[in-house]
Enzyme design. Sequence first.
Site, short mmCIF file in Angstrom:
data_model
loop_
_atom_site.label_atom_id
_atom_site.label_comp_id
_atom_site.label_asym_id
_atom_site.label_seq_id
_atom_site.Cartn_x
_atom_site.Cartn_y
_atom_site.Cartn_z
N GLY A 158 -8.55 -7.83 4.78
CA GLY A 158 -9.33 -8.04 6.00
C GLY A 158 -8.55 -8.54 7.18
O GLY A 158 -9.09 -8.66 8.28
N ARG A 189 1.42 -47.38 -10.82
CA ARG A 189 1.59 -48.23 -9.64
C ARG A 189 0.74 -49.48 -9.85
O ARG A 189 -0.47 -49.39 -9.94
CB ARG A 189 1.14 -47.51 -8.38
N LYS A 244 0.83 -1.21 0.00
CA LYS A 244 0.00 0.00 0.00
C LYS A 244 0.87 1.26 0.00
O LYS A 244 0.66 2.18 -0.79
CB LYS A 244 -0.91 -0.03 1.24
N SER A 254 14.00 -42.57 -11.93
CA SER A 254 12.86 -41.73 -11.58
C SER A 254 12.92 -41.50 -10.07
O SER A 254 12.93 -42.46 -9.29
CB SER A 254 11.56 -42.42 -11.97
N GLU A 302 14.94 -43.76 -4.59
CA GLU A 302 14.11 -43.37 -3.44
C GLU A 302 14.71 -43.83 -2.12
O GLU A 302 14.13 -43.61 -1.07
CB GLU A 302 12.67 -43.86 -3.62
N GLY A 327 11.79 -41.10 -6.61
CA GLY A 327 10.60 -41.33 -5.77
C GLY A 327 10.80 -40.50 -4.51
O GLY A 327 11.27 -40.98 -3.49
N THR A 328 10.43 -39.24 -4.63
CA THR A 328 10.77 -38.32 -3.54
C THR A 328 9.89 -38.48 -2.31
O THR A 328 10.19 -37.91 -1.27
CB THR A 328 10.73 -36.86 -4.03
N ASN A 329 8.81 -39.28 -2.43
CA ASN A 329 8.04 -39.56 -1.21
C ASN A 329 8.90 -40.41 -0.26
O ASN A 329 9.09 -40.07 0.90
CB ASN A 329 6.75 -40.33 -1.53
N ASP A 330 9.40 -41.52 -0.82
CA ASP A 330 10.25 -42.37 0.01
C ASP A 330 11.59 -41.73 0.29
O ASP A 330 12.14 -41.86 1.38
CB ASP A 330 10.46 -43.74 -0.68
N HIS A 339 -15.89 -8.78 2.23
CA HIS A 339 -14.86 -9.71 2.72
C HIS A 339 -15.05 -11.10 2.12
O HIS A 339 -14.13 -11.71 1.60
CB HIS A 339 -14.95 -9.78 4.25
N CYS A 382 8.74 -38.83 -9.83
CA CYS A 382 7.35 -39.28 -9.79
C CYS A 382 6.76 -39.21 -8.38
O CYS A 382 5.64 -39.61 -8.14
CB CYS A 382 7.20 -40.68 -10.38
N ARG A 397 5.75 -49.66 -12.89
CA ARG A 397 6.59 -50.05 -11.76
C ARG A 397 6.19 -51.44 -11.25
O ARG A 397 5.00 -51.75 -11.12
CB ARG A 397 6.43 -49.04 -10.63
N ARG A 403 -3.52 -1.28 -6.32
CA ARG A 403 -2.68 -2.48 -6.22
C ARG A 403 -3.08 -3.42 -7.35
O ARG A 403 -4.18 -3.26 -7.92
CB ARG A 403 -2.86 -3.17 -4.87
N TYR A 429 11.89 -34.86 -17.16
CA TYR A 429 10.44 -34.74 -17.01
C TYR A 429 10.03 -34.74 -15.54
O TYR A 429 10.79 -35.16 -14.67
CB TYR A 429 9.70 -35.86 -17.75
N ARG A 443 -3.41 2.97 8.58
CA ARG A 443 -3.72 1.67 7.96
C ARG A 443 -2.48 0.81 7.90
O ARG A 443 -1.38 1.31 7.68
CB ARG A 443 -4.17 1.86 6.51
N MET A 486 -5.77 -7.15 8.59
CA MET A 486 -5.19 -6.14 9.46
C MET A 486 -6.20 -5.01 9.63
O MET A 486 -7.22 -4.98 8.96
CB MET A 486 -3.91 -5.61 8.83
C1 PEP Z 1 7.80 -42.29 -4.03
O1 PEP Z 1 8.25 -42.92 -3.09
O2 PEP Z 1 8.04 -41.10 -4.25
C2 PEP Z 1 6.90 -42.95 -4.99
C3 PEP Z 1 6.47 -42.32 -6.06
O3 PEP Z 1 6.47 -44.19 -4.67
P1 PEP Z 1 5.29 -44.49 -3.62
O4 PEP Z 1 4.68 -43.19 -3.27
O5 PEP Z 1 4.37 -45.41 -4.33
O6 PEP Z 1 6.05 -45.14 -2.52
MG MG Z 2 8.13 -45.10 -3.15
#
Ligand code: PEP
Ligand code: MG
Length: 873
Positions: A101, A560, A22, A763, A744, A765-768, A454, A830, A616, A336, A850, A92, A103
């Site tokens: 809304g 999967r 502002k 690939s 992973e 597997g960033t969850n694990d 609001h 993935c 997989r 703004r 990818y 203000r 502040m």
């Molecule tokens: C992971 O681990 O990132 C993955 C894609 O496999 P899952 O979630 O099935 O373990």
């Molecule tokens: Mg996994």
Amino acid sequence: MTKYVYAFYEGNKEMKTLLGGKGANLAEMTKIGLPVPPGFTVTTQACNQYYEDGKQIHESIIKEIFENLKNLEEKIAKKFGDEKNPLLVSVRSGAVFSMPGMMDTILNLGLNDQTVIGMAKATENERFAYDSYRRFIQMFGDVVLEIPKYKFDHILEKEKQINHAELDTELTTQNLKNIIEEYKKLVKKESRKDFPQDPKEQLLMAIQAVFSSWNNPRAIVYRELNDIPNHLGTAVNVQSMVFGNMGDTSGTGVAFTRNPATGEKKLFGEFLMNAQGEDVVAGIRTPQPIAQLENTMPKVYKQFADVANLLENHYKDMQDIEFTIEKGKLFMLQTRNGKRTATAAINVAVDMVNEKIIDKETAILRIEPNQLDQLLHPTFEEKAMKEATKITKGLPASPGAATGKIYFNAQDVVNAANEGEKVILVRLETSPEDIEGMVAAQGILTARGGMTSHAAVVARGMGKCCVAGCGELRVDETKKVFKVGDKIFKEGDYISLDGNTGNVYEGSIQTQDPELSGNFGTLMNWADEMRKLKIRTNADTPKDAAVAVKFGAEGIGLCRTEHMFFEEERIPAVRKMILSKTVEERVAALDKLLPFQKNDFAGIFKEMGERSVTIRLLDPPLHEFLPHHDEDIKALSKQIEISYEQLKETVEELKELNPMLGHRGCRLSITYPEICEMQTKAIIMAAIEVKKEKNIDIEPEIMVPLIGSEKELEIIKDLIIKTANEVMDEMDEKLKFKVGTMIEVPRAAVTADEIAKHAEFFSFGTNDLTQMTYGFSRDDAGKFIPEYRKKEIFEKDPFQRLDQVGVGKLMKMAVELGKSQREDIKLGICGEHGGDPDSIEFCHKIGLHYVSCSPYRVPIARLAAARAAVQNK
Ligand code: PEP
Ligand code: MG
């Protein structure tokens, strides 16, 4: 020495971090010569200093404030606290990112028992002066002294009743004076002090209150929701007052340079004559559409339209403008970049490219990828609409369709939503206290308030369906009912809202997925031209694959296979396979599964055509497929003719203490190679079959999960190749296929050069990988991550947004090691992070080929990948 206060004429629009949005824009408008009432901004740095000094405004900052106040007095020839010609100011908040809304604002500051007399004389309008004083005490009492607002309302209502006044405007000066006396008594009782009469004290208290409100619970919730860091602090703007409530040639309003719901290029907004400040936004009186101003005050309208046009061209973006008309003279109070729905964002961006205001890359950067989510939400099914019974109509405040049970306060909404119910929040009007209910609800319905109320502003920001200002609604929030005519709707009854038309319907109405074309398609094509990353999808069924392709997926990054095992007709064979005592028994059970799996894969190959498909091998621990409750075990023992005791023993045997670190992933293929054989057979057979049938090229990618050491992959890869060759020989066909692995397990990342000897692709597997890098169980982390976020150990849940510092370092290492071994190794991701815009940017930077995400996030990923390419040129 640090400068903590800037006069408006000293700043510009680039100084947002210091002056807040502002403040920076008030400075910019002053700089370009627009009619802005003069004032100054106390910086965000001063706010941070306030917290550092233990919630005290530092002496040197106070000195700067009063120096600026003196300059202001000279500039407009009025004096703070002067009994004849008093200067009044508004105070203000103004954070770096706008927080609607969240502040608080104080108007008419500087009024006291003496200056009110001076003001009455100077304006020759006693009633106006006392009305302003009344409003000031109420606002100051509420915001600074934290006295509940209803207590002031109560006094006002009582005076109206005594004098048989319907509207506030019917109150006489004497009535207002009575109210002021009562207000002052209330202040004394509640705060144990007299209402502060010294304007300088008022000013410091107000500035302090704004700084404090940076950390009120509503502001914290809003910041969390919008990923706004806590350390930014808020600035405070002190501006000389202009009055929209000085009679019939005065007024106040808000307007967007284009329609924030649709993007249409036409002034869009509302104004109220003879009204002050927040009256329009607060939705207490229903305002008139801006076009009406052309009839009411044609000259002012023309001047406003010109300013709006100038501002849009200056900022090269749609503007959200606040203005006041004081006795026929126009003043600008704020500009703004306007918040807008995803539809409007896309239409404005594409239109502005066509109007040659911005280029395509700027257009891409204008749209937050996550905002697209709004467009991927359902609308009502046409067929179902034919039978729908409309009950009433309000303003189409935020588009979309919503169906749910009605609840009348935020807490009830949150409780019902936690029980898994779909809920609509119904309120007289919403306020910042309702924010959590608004998040949890499918849609919001209010009886009062306009398109900039609001409810409307916040719902649009969230991409949530909202119908506002529904005048026929008689809402009783205490009894938890609303009436329309003689129809009564109670808590728990179903209604449906159409945010595009403002219609409200009885009962629940079936919804459908949206069509994505027109400007959306144009923008997506631009994004596709710019991005370097390919976008794949995580899909296990032909149906999911079809949705993803419609959204622009270029392949499947993760199929999967375990989900296929759970289907009703297959689960007996799966269980038989698990309970087999001998290899022969297991092979026999797997033979039963083979045709199912082959058909599953054929369906997916058919849907995907020549696009890449990564399948997989089986990943979860086997006990997940077995029953765990006694009754279910008994039932199964009868079904597969194994004694209950024997079955129970096997179930117990298969139970693991840490299943996430147990007998799963590639460990299954090592111990039960027959499973890997069956799945390989099914993949190769299906691919050959579809390749022949459709006369297309198919090159399946077989992916081994949870590899931790080179040897594991070597053994499994040999088995896959041997099995595939046997199938091809048997069918007398040739087929190209790839074998690769997921990265992973941290060990796989740090030995990626070894692993790449046997993997044609990686690939992530960033969850694990996140689970094992942090040592946080994916299934249990939800219990403590909120506390970690509260304590600011995490800015965001690392399972949602990639931890670039730690997990990301492992990924970078794996990419470099993998490439050092195999130059052309194909690299993708993935895990869930493949659909998160920030994580996608990281994947772009480390050179992945990818990202793969759920079907509905594909357009988001396409846009995020394009933005990453533009921003990291
Ligand atoms: C992971 O681990 O990132 C993955 C894609 O496999 P899952 O979630 O099935 O373990
Ligand atoms: Mg996994």
